[in-house]
Design a protein around this motif. Sequence first.
Motif, short mmCIF file in Angstrom:
data_model
loop_
_atom_site.label_atom_id
_atom_site.label_comp_id
_atom_site.label_asym_id
_atom_site.label_seq_id
_atom_site.Cartn_x
_atom_site.Cartn_y
_atom_site.Cartn_z
N UNK A 161 0.85 -1.20 0.00
CA UNK A 161 0.00 0.00 0.00
C UNK A 161 0.88 1.24 0.00
N UNK A 162 0.63 2.13 -0.95
CA UNK A 162 1.38 3.39 -1.04
C UNK A 162 0.85 4.41 -0.03
N UNK A 163 1.64 5.40 0.36
CA UNK A 163 1.15 6.44 1.27
C UNK A 163 -0.09 7.15 0.70
N UNK A 164 -0.88 7.75 1.55
CA UNK A 164 -2.15 8.38 1.16
C UNK A 164 -1.96 9.43 0.06
N UNK A 165 -0.77 10.05 0.00
CA UNK A 165 -0.50 11.07 -1.02
C UNK A 165 -0.62 10.51 -2.44
N UNK A 166 -0.55 9.17 -2.55
CA UNK A 166 -0.66 8.53 -3.86
C UNK A 166 -2.09 8.10 -4.18
N UNK A 167 -3.02 8.34 -3.26
CA UNK A 167 -4.44 8.10 -3.55
C UNK A 167 -4.84 8.92 -4.78
N UNK A 168 -5.85 8.47 -5.50
CA UNK A 168 -6.20 9.10 -6.78
C UNK A 168 -6.49 10.60 -6.67
N UNK A 169 -7.37 11.00 -5.74
CA UNK A 169 -7.73 12.42 -5.64
C UNK A 169 -6.55 13.23 -5.11
N UNK A 170 -5.77 12.66 -4.18
CA UNK A 170 -4.59 13.34 -3.65
C UNK A 170 -3.56 13.59 -4.76
N UNK A 171 -3.34 12.58 -5.59
CA UNK A 171 -2.36 12.71 -6.68
C UNK A 171 -2.84 13.73 -7.72
N UNK A 172 -4.16 13.71 -7.98
CA UNK A 172 -4.73 14.69 -8.93
C UNK A 172 -4.55 16.11 -8.40
N UNK A 173 -4.79 16.27 -7.10
CA UNK A 173 -4.60 17.58 -6.46
C UNK A 173 -3.15 18.03 -6.59
N UNK A 174 -2.23 17.11 -6.36
CA UNK A 174 -0.81 17.44 -6.47
C UNK A 174 -0.46 17.81 -7.91
N UNK A 175 -1.06 17.09 -8.84
CA UNK A 175 -0.83 17.40 -10.26
C UNK A 175 -1.22 18.81 -10.60
N UNK A 176 -2.37 19.25 -10.08
CA UNK A 176 -2.83 20.63 -10.30
C UNK A 176 -1.93 21.62 -9.55
N UNK A 177 -1.62 21.30 -8.29
CA UNK A 177 -0.81 22.20 -7.46
C UNK A 177 0.57 22.46 -8.06
N UNK A 178 1.14 21.43 -8.68
CA UNK A 178 2.48 21.57 -9.26
C UNK A 178 2.48 22.20 -10.65
N UNK A 179 1.30 22.43 -11.21
CA UNK A 179 1.21 23.03 -12.55
C UNK A 179 1.42 24.54 -12.48
N UNK A 180 1.58 25.14 -13.66
CA UNK A 180 1.78 26.60 -13.75
C UNK A 180 0.46 27.38 -13.77
N UNK A 181 -0.64 26.68 -13.77
CA UNK A 181 -1.94 27.36 -13.88
C UNK A 181 -2.21 28.31 -12.73
N UNK A 182 -2.89 29.40 -13.06
CA UNK A 182 -3.46 30.29 -12.05
C UNK A 182 -4.96 30.22 -12.29
N UNK A 183 -5.62 29.30 -11.60
CA UNK A 183 -7.05 29.07 -11.85
C UNK A 183 -7.68 28.44 -10.62
N UNK A 184 -8.84 27.80 -10.80
CA UNK A 184 -9.58 27.27 -9.65
C UNK A 184 -9.66 25.76 -9.64
N UNK A 185 -9.61 25.23 -8.43
CA UNK A 185 -9.86 23.81 -8.18
C UNK A 185 -11.31 23.68 -7.72
N UNK A 186 -12.12 23.01 -8.53
CA UNK A 186 -13.53 22.82 -8.18
C UNK A 186 -13.67 21.47 -7.48
N UNK A 187 -14.04 21.51 -6.21
CA UNK A 187 -14.20 20.28 -5.42
C UNK A 187 -15.68 19.91 -5.37
N UNK A 188 -15.99 18.67 -5.78
CA UNK A 188 -17.40 18.25 -5.80
C UNK A 188 -17.56 16.90 -5.10
#
Length: 598
Positions: A161-188
């Motif tokens: 089992x990988x650490x929780x940071x590798x969970x799907x939503x956590x990894x997706x969040x990290x993917x957005x956070x590490x990007x150059x975008x200046x925009x919004x994260x819509x949580x649903x």
Amino acid sequence: MKNIHSFHIPVMGIGFTIDSPLKVAQYGIDSVISLVDDILIEKMRKVYSEKFEVPYQEISDKVDDFRAKRITSYLNFLQEQTEAKFNQLKNITSVKSKALKEYVDMLPEYSALKKEFMKLTEENVDFFTVKDWVRTNLKMGAIDVNIMTKVDKANYQNKELLPIEYNDAHAALRGFADSNLASSLVLSAGMNPRLYSYISKFNDFFPDENRYIKKKITLKVSDYRSAFIQGKFLAKKGLWVSEYRIESGLNCGGHAFATDGFLLGPVLTEFKENKEILKSETQKLLMQALNEANKVLPKNEFALKITTQGGVGTAEEHSFLMEEYQLDSVGWGSPFLLVPEATSVDEKTMQKLAKAREEDLYLSNSSPLGVPFNTLKGNTKDAEKQHLIGKKRPGSSCPNKFIALNYEFKDTGLCTASREYQHLKLKQLDTLALSKNEKKQKYNAITEKSCICVGLSTSTLILNNMSTKKTGMGVAVCPGPNMAYYDKIVSLRAITDHIYGRKSMLTRTDRPNIFIKELSLYIALLEEKVGSIKINFDQKQFRSLIKFTKNLEVGVLYYNNLFKNQKQTFVHNKEALLNLLAVEHEKLVLIGLKIEKL
């Protein structure tokens, strides 16, 4: 700076808006892409890299943290390419530039930007003044992203089992956070405390001294209480919710997160009346948290946007929502599925959507998430599912495993739409002492689940001539009930004309008002709940039905007053609306009498 347009394109499915920013952002239109499917995201980066002749290097699933890296790479690619398109639009060589004309023409007539531009051209100012004005004033649409908070599957490597940071939503969040975008994260899809806490690990979500936040948070909610709870939770982490996006519980596309009978109109009023309380209370908690964490303390008050989406279908409804509830934007979803210039839908599916009527659009139990899911009758994913049931091999091969969230048979999780899960569940069913009828009902409930995490991407694969060998050709599509009233494939310009009242893309004259439609959907749901009550139901169920009914009664009274007091909007059909409201109320009263007899 205020939005260029008063509408946005919400996330639709997994693939339908996956490349929408590349199509609409240069015209100042905001859109939202899903971060569920990193496999599709990687394929789309490859497709567009080849199209735009940009070097492409694959991020394979053998790379550490591949999910986050794929998402970061695609988002950076989107930003680079949309900015290039936008800069090309701004770099005009003539006042009569086609792209500039399209940008301005699509703006609403009341737009200050449009009025300024028209004034400049009418005054015959020199070309360089116009060019300078264009460079200074035109704004690109936002590339926002959506994460369904509950789709947060744990992941394994070599059976560990990988650490929780590798969970799907956590990894997706990290993917957005590490990007150059200046925009919004819509949580649903509701609150995920662990995911919300993880947001605070990334600096881009925190404000600078001037209140600027590079990556903003938008919460998709359907009632005020839930919004307040989530807003306060995030504020205690030093995180500001920049926007509350209120979605109709039932009159929307995708998953339908029904409320306890809280209707859109009263909910929007509650947000309008309590906006300042929501803002001041959360801001107080936020400043305390920032102070305790020794982070930068902004000088001024934060901005707070309130937006809505779900079921809007006419220019009159759009402008009414904007003005009556003092909103910042209104989301238009399902109608955009018939706009090839904005979304990715294959030709066959688009034709099916155009022909769909009320009876073709229904709430199903096909989603493995266990939430009612809007479905188009006769979609090819369901046909594929029925074919497998007919062959006595129900269930999907589950190639993507994004919704493998059931742990009944396996510690690593299974998707309830998978062949493995359904085989085990049906085997279990054979051991139960049930009547033939009960067994059939349970069999249907098990096999009804559909592989939507694949089906909602297939249309995009087909449209872009990508291989469907692994996934199959079955397309799932999830329009809202509003889709029934749109029967034409139209251009981006045509739909903006429709939204702003310059022309109508509706050919039917019997489309129900947004509020009446939602009310009728809730009354139908209540009737279904009452009809499914067992003889030995408990007091909790009874109280729930009473609460649901009372909330709908409050909504009916609210709409009765709203329609009666209108002096400008809905006046041409005020009597008809009041009569329709009375009909729905009569249905509600009869259901209430049934509940009392239970």
